[in-house]
Scaffold this motif. Structure first.
Motif, PDB file in Angstrom:
ATOM      1  N   VAL A  16       0.892  -1.285  -0.010  1.00 14.47           N
ATOM      2  CA  VAL A  16      -0.104   0.067   0.064  1.00 14.47           C
ATOM      3  C   VAL A  16       0.844   1.257  -0.049  1.00 14.47           C
ATOM      4  N   ARG A  17       0.465   2.271  -0.635  1.00 10.32           N
ATOM      5  CA  ARG A  17       1.080   3.552  -0.254  1.00 10.32           C
ATOM      6  C   ARG A  17       0.611   4.161   0.896  1.00 10.32           C
ATOM      7  N   ASN A  18       1.348   4.433   1.901  1.00 12.97           N
ATOM      8  CA  ASN A  18       1.091   4.990   3.049  1.00 12.97           C
ATOM      9  C   ASN A  18       0.977   6.425   3.073  1.00 12.97           C
ATOM     10  N   VAL A  19      -0.399   6.800   3.241  1.00  9.85           N
ATOM     11  CA  VAL A  19      -0.850   8.270   2.991  1.00  9.85           C
ATOM     12  C   VAL A  19      -0.628   8.806   4.312  1.00  9.85           C
ATOM     13  N   ASP A  20       0.173   9.864   4.380  1.00 11.99           N
ATOM     14  CA  ASP A  20       0.336  10.830   5.765  1.00 11.99           C
ATOM     15  C   ASP A  20      -0.887  11.171   6.215  1.00 11.99           C
ATOM     16  N   ARG A  21      -0.910  11.235   7.706  1.00 10.86           N
ATOM     17  CA  ARG A  21      -1.657  11.741   8.586  1.00 10.86           C
ATOM     18  C   ARG A  21      -3.383  11.216   8.371  1.00 10.86           C
ATOM     19  N   THR A  22      -3.375  10.063   7.870  1.00  9.38           N
ATOM     20  CA  THR A  22      -4.874   9.599   7.902  1.00  9.38           C
ATOM     21  C   THR A  22      -4.967   8.594   9.143  1.00  9.38           C
ATOM     22  N   PRO A  23      -6.291   8.318   9.499  1.00  9.14           N
ATOM     23  CA  PRO A  23      -6.393   7.118  10.618  1.00  9.14           C
ATOM     24  C   PRO A  23      -5.739   5.799  10.217  1.00  9.14           C
ATOM     25  N   TRP A  24      -5.504   5.641   9.265  1.00  9.64           N
ATOM     26  CA  TRP A  24      -4.941   4.137   8.963  1.00  9.64           C
ATOM     27  C   TRP A  24      -3.454   4.262   8.667  1.00  9.64           C
ATOM     28  N   PRO A  37       6.437   6.392   6.413  1.00  5.19           N
ATOM     29  CA  PRO A  37       7.306   5.970   5.193  1.00  5.19           C
ATOM     30  C   PRO A  37       6.243   5.885   4.223  1.00  5.19           C
ATOM     31  N   ASP A  38       6.941   5.948   2.948  1.00  6.45           N
ATOM     32  CA  ASP A  38       5.980   6.023   1.586  1.00  6.45           C
ATOM     33  C   ASP A  38       5.313   4.734   1.384  1.00  6.45           C
ATOM     34  N   PHE A  39       5.901   3.625   1.724  1.00  5.98           N
ATOM     35  CA  PHE A  39       5.127   2.334   1.333  1.00  5.98           C
ATOM     36  C   PHE A  39       5.182   1.490   2.400  1.00  5.98           C
ATOM     37  N   ILE A  40       4.255   0.427   2.507  1.00  5.41           N
ATOM     38  CA  ILE A  40       4.369  -0.590   3.558  1.00  5.41           C
ATOM     39  C   ILE A  40       3.965  -1.851   2.411  1.00  5.41           C
ATOM     40  N   ALA A  41       4.788  -2.927   2.509  1.00 10.33           N
ATOM     41  CA  ALA A  41       4.479  -4.098   2.045  1.00 10.33           C
ATOM     42  C   ALA A  41       4.588  -5.207   2.707  1.00 10.33           C
ATOM     43  N   GLU A  42       3.689  -6.401   2.337  1.00 12.70           N
ATOM     44  CA  GLU A  42       4.007  -7.801   2.947  1.00 12.70           C
ATOM     45  C   GLU A  42       4.750  -8.559   1.892  1.00 12.70           C
ATOM     46  N   ILE A  44       6.039 -12.290   0.251  1.00 15.43           N
ATOM     47  CA  ILE A  44       5.571 -13.568   0.174  1.00 15.43           C
ATOM     48  C   ILE A  44       5.771 -14.464   1.261  1.00 15.43           C
ATOM     49  N   ASP A  45       7.078 -14.181   1.973  1.00 16.50           N
ATOM     50  CA  ASP A  45       7.527 -14.994   3.080  1.00 16.50           C
ATOM     51  C   ASP A  45       6.891 -14.501   4.514  1.00 16.50           C
ATOM     52  N   GLY A  46       6.253 -13.553   4.390  1.00 17.39           N
ATOM     53  CA  GLY A  46       5.407 -12.991   5.471  1.00 17.39           C
ATOM     54  C   GLY A  46       6.152 -11.872   6.210  1.00 17.39           C
ATOM     55  N   ARG A  47       7.229 -11.488   6.063  1.00 12.76           N
ATOM     56  CA  ARG A  47       8.046 -10.368   6.404  1.00 12.76           C
ATOM     57  C   ARG A  47       7.338  -8.938   6.044  1.00 12.76           C
ATOM     58  N   ILE A  48       7.559  -7.919   6.749  1.00 13.04           N
ATOM     59  CA  ILE A  48       7.139  -6.619   6.232  1.00 13.04           C
ATOM     60  C   ILE A  48       8.286  -5.603   5.737  1.00 13.04           C
ATOM     61  N   LEU A  49       7.877  -5.083   4.780  1.00 10.56           N
ATOM     62  CA  LEU A  49       9.047  -4.148   4.137  1.00 10.56           C
ATOM     63  C   LEU A  49       8.244  -2.799   4.167  1.00 10.56           C
ATOM     64  N   VAL A  50       9.111  -1.728   4.840  1.00  9.19           N
ATOM     65  CA  VAL A  50       8.880  -0.381   4.959  1.00  9.19           C
ATOM     66  C   VAL A  50       9.819   0.206   4.060  1.00  9.19           C
ATOM     67  N   VAL A  51       9.307   1.208   3.367  1.00  6.51           N
ATOM     68  CA  VAL A  51       9.895   1.755   2.345  1.00  6.51           C
ATOM     69  C   VAL A  51       9.815   3.287   2.163  1.00  6.51           C
ATOM     70  N   GLU A  52      11.052   3.940   2.202  1.00  3.45           N
ATOM     71  CA  GLU A  52      11.003   5.517   2.157  1.00  3.45           C
ATOM     72  C   GLU A  52      11.862   5.742   0.999  1.00  3.45           C
ATOM     73  N   TYR A  53      11.128   6.583  -0.069  1.00  4.21           N
ATOM     74  CA  TYR A  53      11.683   6.652  -1.248  1.00  4.21           C
ATOM     75  C   TYR A  53      11.993   8.207  -1.366  1.00  4.21           C
ATOM     76  N   LYS A  54      13.305   8.756  -1.617  1.00  2.00           N
ATOM     77  CA  LYS A  54      13.736   9.888  -1.694  1.00  2.00           C
ATOM     78  C   LYS A  54      14.459  10.146  -3.100  1.00  2.00           C
ATOM     79  N   GLY A  55      14.112  11.514  -3.497  1.00  2.00           N
ATOM     80  CA  GLY A  55      14.776  11.881  -4.581  1.00  2.00           C
ATOM     81  C   GLY A  55      16.363  12.165  -4.329  1.00  2.00           C
ATOM     82  N   GLN A  56      17.126  12.028  -5.317  1.00  2.00           N
ATOM     83  CA  GLN A  56      18.440  12.235  -4.981  1.00  2.00           C
ATOM     84  C   GLN A  56      18.793  13.646  -4.268  1.00  2.00           C
TER      85      GLN A  56
END
Length: 104
Positions: A16-24, A37-42, A44-56
């Motif tokens: 999912v795209r993690n939208v700032d400052r919403t209840p979820w 963070p910009d994205f949260i993913a699950e 296949i193996d069940g781990r969670i991936l937290v992603v922050e994407y930045k321009g250079q």
């Protein structure tokens, strides 16, 4: 570009795209506020991936350094359940390869 890489990657179950400052929204505390963070993913193996994407142009300032430290600490204390990816635009030139390295 980062969302396309996440969406196409075989290690990702869903994301999912993690939208700032919403209840979820998913957030992490900073010294002065909250880090969304910009994205949260699950994976296949069940781990969670937290992603922050930045321009250079935004990768090396006080705010970015704090966010990166917080994300790395989250990964460290999660005992392998959470991965943190600080994805930088054009860092390696291949976001898909970076994501494969992180999720392996």
């Amino acid at each position: 570009m980062c969302a396309v890489v996440i969406d196409d990657h075989p290690a990702i179950k869903h994301w999912v795209r993690n939208v700032d400052r919403t209840p979820w929204s998913y957030w992490l505390p900073t010294s002065t506020d909250r880090f969304y963070p910009d994205f949260i993913a699950e994976l296949i193996d069940g781990r969670i991936l937290v992603v922050e994407y930045k321009g250079q142009d935004r990768t090396d300032n006080t705010d970015s350094r704090e966010k990166r430290n917080i994300g790395e600490r989250l990964e460290e204390v999660s005992e392998g359940r959470v991965l943190f990816w600080w994805a930088e635009d054009a860092q390696s030139g291949n976001l898909s390869r970076e994501l494969t390295a992180i999720t392996s």
